[in-house]
Write a protein that holds these residues in place. Structure first.
Motif, PDB file in Angstrom:
ATOM      1  N   PRO A  74     -44.340  13.945  19.208  1.00  0.00           N
ATOM      2  CA  PRO A  74     -45.383  12.913  19.156  1.00  0.00           C
ATOM      3  C   PRO A  74     -46.781  13.512  19.111  1.00  0.00           C
ATOM      4  N   GLY A  75     -47.667  12.808  18.433  1.00  0.00           N
ATOM      5  CA  GLY A  75     -49.076  13.177  18.393  1.00  0.00           C
ATOM      6  C   GLY A  75     -49.887  12.110  19.107  1.00  0.00           C
ATOM      7  N   LEU A  76     -50.768  12.528  19.997  1.00  0.00           N
ATOM      8  CA  LEU A  76     -51.548  11.607  20.817  1.00  0.00           C
ATOM      9  C   LEU A  76     -53.035  11.853  20.623  1.00  0.00           C
ATOM     10  N   VAL A  77     -53.782  10.808  20.261  1.00  0.00           N
ATOM     11  CA  VAL A  77     -55.241  10.865  20.306  1.00  0.00           C
ATOM     12  C   VAL A  77     -55.650  10.331  21.670  1.00  0.00           C
ATOM     13  N   TRP A  78     -56.274  11.176  22.481  1.00  0.00           N
ATOM     14  CA  TRP A  78     -56.667  10.797  23.840  1.00  0.00           C
ATOM     15  C   TRP A  78     -58.183  10.855  23.982  1.00  0.00           C
ATOM     16  N   MET A  79     -58.783   9.788  24.514  1.00  0.00           N
ATOM     17  CA  MET A  79     -60.234   9.677  24.628  1.00  0.00           C
ATOM     18  C   MET A  79     -60.654   9.620  26.089  1.00  0.00           C
ATOM     19  N   HIS A  80     -61.563  10.491  26.464  1.00  0.00           N
ATOM     20  CA  HIS A  80     -62.018  10.569  27.852  1.00  0.00           C
ATOM     21  C   HIS A  80     -62.901   9.376  28.217  1.00  0.00           C
ATOM     22  N   GLY A  81     -63.015   9.143  29.522  1.00  0.00           N
ATOM     23  CA  GLY A  81     -63.874   8.083  30.014  1.00  0.00           C
ATOM     24  C   GLY A  81     -65.280   8.576  30.313  1.00  0.00           C
ATOM     25  N   GLY A  82     -66.071   7.663  30.890  1.00  0.00           N
ATOM     26  CA  GLY A  82     -67.450   8.008  31.232  1.00  0.00           C
ATOM     27  C   GLY A  82     -68.446   6.939  30.836  1.00  0.00           C
ATOM     28  N   GLY A  83     -67.984   5.701  30.761  1.00  0.00           N
ATOM     29  CA  GLY A  83     -68.899   4.599  30.454  1.00  0.00           C
ATOM     30  C   GLY A  83     -69.534   4.687  29.081  1.00  0.00           C
ATOM     31  N   TYR A  84     -68.888   5.398  28.165  1.00  0.00           N
ATOM     32  CA  TYR A  84     -69.402   5.663  26.823  1.00  0.00           C
ATOM     33  C   TYR A  84     -70.609   6.613  26.856  1.00  0.00           C
ATOM     34  N   ALA A  85     -71.095   6.972  28.046  1.00  0.00           N
ATOM     35  CA  ALA A  85     -72.372   7.683  28.160  1.00  0.00           C
ATOM     36  C   ALA A  85     -72.239   9.120  28.641  1.00  0.00           C
ATOM     37  N   ILE A  86     -71.131   9.469  29.293  1.00  0.00           N
ATOM     38  CA  ILE A  86     -70.967  10.818  29.817  1.00  0.00           C
ATOM     39  C   ILE A  86     -69.562  11.328  29.530  1.00  0.00           C
ATOM     40  N   GLY A  87     -69.411  12.640  29.598  1.00  0.00           N
ATOM     41  CA  GLY A  87     -68.077  13.217  29.538  1.00  0.00           C
ATOM     42  C   GLY A  87     -67.841  14.177  28.394  1.00  0.00           C
ATOM     43  N   VAL A  88     -66.781  14.957  28.563  1.00  0.00           N
ATOM     44  CA  VAL A  88     -66.316  15.911  27.557  1.00  0.00           C
ATOM     45  C   VAL A  88     -64.794  15.858  27.540  1.00  0.00           C
ATOM     46  N   PRO A  89     -64.162  16.251  26.451  1.00  0.00           N
ATOM     47  CA  PRO A  89     -62.688  16.211  26.415  1.00  0.00           C
ATOM     48  C   PRO A  89     -62.032  17.028  27.519  1.00  0.00           C
ATOM     49  N   GLU A  90     -62.640  18.157  27.847  1.00  0.00           N
ATOM     50  CA  GLU A  90     -62.028  19.066  28.816  1.00  0.00           C
ATOM     51  C   GLU A  90     -61.834  18.431  30.194  1.00  0.00           C
ATOM     52  N   GLN A  91     -62.562  17.370  30.503  1.00  0.00           N
ATOM     53  CA  GLN A  91     -62.417  16.752  31.825  1.00  0.00           C
ATOM     54  C   GLN A  91     -61.049  16.113  32.025  1.00  0.00           C
ATOM     55  N   ASP A  92     -60.326  15.867  30.935  1.00  0.00           N
ATOM     56  CA  ASP A  92     -59.042  15.170  31.034  1.00  0.00           C
ATOM     57  C   ASP A  92     -57.842  16.085  30.842  1.00  0.00           C
ATOM     58  N   VAL A  93     -58.021  17.356  31.140  1.00  0.00           N
ATOM     59  CA  VAL A  93     -56.916  18.309  31.022  1.00  0.00           C
ATOM     60  C   VAL A  93     -55.741  17.894  31.904  1.00  0.00           C
ATOM     61  N   SER A  94     -56.009  17.314  33.072  1.00  0.00           N
ATOM     62  CA  SER A  94     -54.909  16.938  33.966  1.00  0.00           C
ATOM     63  C   SER A  94     -54.012  15.870  33.334  1.00  0.00           C
ATOM     64  N   PHE A  95     -54.601  14.968  32.547  1.00  0.00           N
ATOM     65  CA  PHE A  95     -53.774  13.996  31.825  1.00  0.00           C
ATOM     66  C   PHE A  95     -52.902  14.721  30.805  1.00  0.00           C
ATOM     67  N   ALA A  96     -53.489  15.659  30.067  1.00  0.00           N
ATOM     68  CA  ALA A  96     -52.726  16.401  29.067  1.00  0.00           C
ATOM     69  C   ALA A  96     -51.571  17.161  29.710  1.00  0.00           C
ATOM     70  N   GLU A  97     -51.824  17.774  30.858  1.00  0.00           N
ATOM     71  CA  GLU A  97     -50.760  18.499  31.552  1.00  0.00           C
ATOM     72  C   GLU A  97     -49.635  17.556  31.973  1.00  0.00           C
ATOM     73  N   LEU A  98     -49.997  16.372  32.425  1.00  0.00           N
ATOM     74  CA  LEU A  98     -48.978  15.387  32.801  1.00  0.00           C
ATOM     75  C   LEU A  98     -48.112  15.024  31.608  1.00  0.00           C
ATOM     76  N   PHE A  99     -48.747  14.733  30.478  1.00  0.00           N
ATOM     77  CA  PHE A  99     -47.981  14.339  29.292  1.00  0.00           C
ATOM     78  C   PHE A  99     -47.082  15.472  28.820  1.00  0.00           C
ATOM     79  N   GLU A 100     -47.617  16.687  28.777  1.00  0.00           N
ATOM     80  CA  GLU A 100     -46.827  17.824  28.299  1.00  0.00           C
ATOM     81  C   GLU A 100     -45.681  18.147  29.245  1.00  0.00           C
ATOM     82  N   GLU A 101     -45.878  17.900  30.529  1.00  0.00           N
ATOM     83  CA  GLU A 101     -44.802  18.113  31.505  1.00  0.00           C
ATOM     84  C   GLU A 101     -43.642  17.167  31.239  1.00  0.00           C
ATOM     85  N   LYS A 102     -43.953  15.973  30.766  1.00  0.00           N
ATOM     86  CA  LYS A 102     -42.921  14.967  30.531  1.00  0.00           C
ATOM     87  C   LYS A 102     -42.234  15.130  29.180  1.00  0.00           C
TER      88      LYS A 102
END
Length: 317
Positions: free
Chosen positions: A81-109
């Motif tokens: 599967p291919g997943l496009v994942w978008m980080h949060g931050g109220g549309y105003a803050i954030g970087v993709p790297e902040q959501d590495v823990s989500f990526a690790e969860l998905f890859e673990e599964k």
């Protein structure tokens, strides 16, 4: 909805009280200050278990869009599967790297390839800049699926908070245009409605509240009229929306808009998996990830993602 401390789940109260003291609400200046700090996270692989690559793809306005790609270090012998994942931050803050823990969860599964767009923040440009960046990423992933070992019939989308809002928005455009058949989507406690709801009005919960929400929407909309790709709660026709997973806390400002979306999806006949967590504020699964309820939410997300990887397909040419 004034949130008193006794309304907050007991195990989250210390964290919530601390956040209320340190960061009672966000302002434009605070968004900008935090972005300077978060910029330092860019270009760093924060996961020892995953391979990280950076690519630059053509953006809607002719500029280059940075996309972070996370995937297992081993090579799968079949498309995943291919997943496009978008980080949060109220549309105003954030970087993709902040959501590495989500990526690790998905890859673990389940093995998967995760595309995470470094979308344009509203402190730099209002809607539709971020929306266009995320949709460009979705199209690019589909077009280059074979190159990355992605199963074209298992294109997923997901994100949390504003990332969840962008997730819902690109799902709507994909179904409207027929560009991509999305097999499964995970908009967690999505930011999709700038209008007042009972849960978003006079809400002073930790992490994200009415004041922060109004400032976030002001910057994102930029004075433009609301339309459904900017504020997906405006969409009345959800026919063809992909099977959906989400969860939300009961004192989150986004509780009502999340539940309204779920209700309308169910009425339309779209398969839905959802959970609501009593006394939980916005982003509890991130700021209190080691709490019991934080782990419960992550387990719910991971287990349903793994199930979708085994069962959810949508034909793409």
């Amino acid at each position: 909805m004034h949130i008193t401390n006794d309304m907050i789940r007991t195990e989250l109260r210390p964290t919530g009280m601390l956040i209320r003291r340190v960061m009672p609400y966000f302002t434009e200046n605070k968004f900008r200050e935090l972005n300077k700090i978060m910029e330092k996270m860019k270009h760093k692989n924060l996961s020892p278990s995953l391979r990280m690559d950076e690519i630059y793809i053509p953006g809607e306005d002719g500029t280059e869009l940075r996309v972070v790609i996370l995937r297992p270090k081993h090579t799968s012998d079949r498309p995943v599967p291919g997943l496009v994942w978008m980080h949060g931050g109220g549309y105003a803050i954030g970087v993709p790297e902040q959501d590495v823990s989500f990526a690790e969860l998905f890859e673990e599964k389940h093995d998967c390839v995760i595309f995470m767009p470094d979308y344009t923040l509203s402190t730099k440009a209002p809607y539709p800049a971020a929306f266009n960046d995320c949709y460009s990423t979705l199209l690019y992933m589909k077009q280059h699926a074979d190159e990355y070992g992605i199963n074209r019939d298992q294109i997923f989308t997901g994100g949390n908070s504003a990332g969840g809002g962008l997730c819902v928005a690109i799902n709507l455009k994909a179904k409207d245009t027929g560009d991509v058949n999305i097999a499964f989507t995970m908009p967690l406690y999505p930011m999709i409605d700038p209008r007042k709801t009972p849960s978003s009005e006079d809400n002073d919960a930790p992490v994200w509240n009415t004041k922060s929400n109004e400032e976030g929407w002001r910057l994102y909309l930029g004075g433009n009229e609301m339309e459904k790709y900017a504020a997906p709660a405006l969409e009345s026709d959800l026919e063809g929306f992909p099977p959906t997973l989400t969860y939300v806390g009961t004192i989150d400002p986004f509780y009502d808009e999340t539940m309204d979306l779920l209700h309308r999806l169910k009425e339309t006949g779209i398969p839905v998996a959802h959970a609501e967590y009593a006394g939980c504020f916005h982003g509890f699964d991130i700021v209190a990830s080691n709490s019991k309820v934080g782990r419960d939410a992550r387990n719910f997300l991971g287990d349903n993602f793994e199930l979708a990887c085994r069962t959810r397909y949508a034909r793409n040419c």
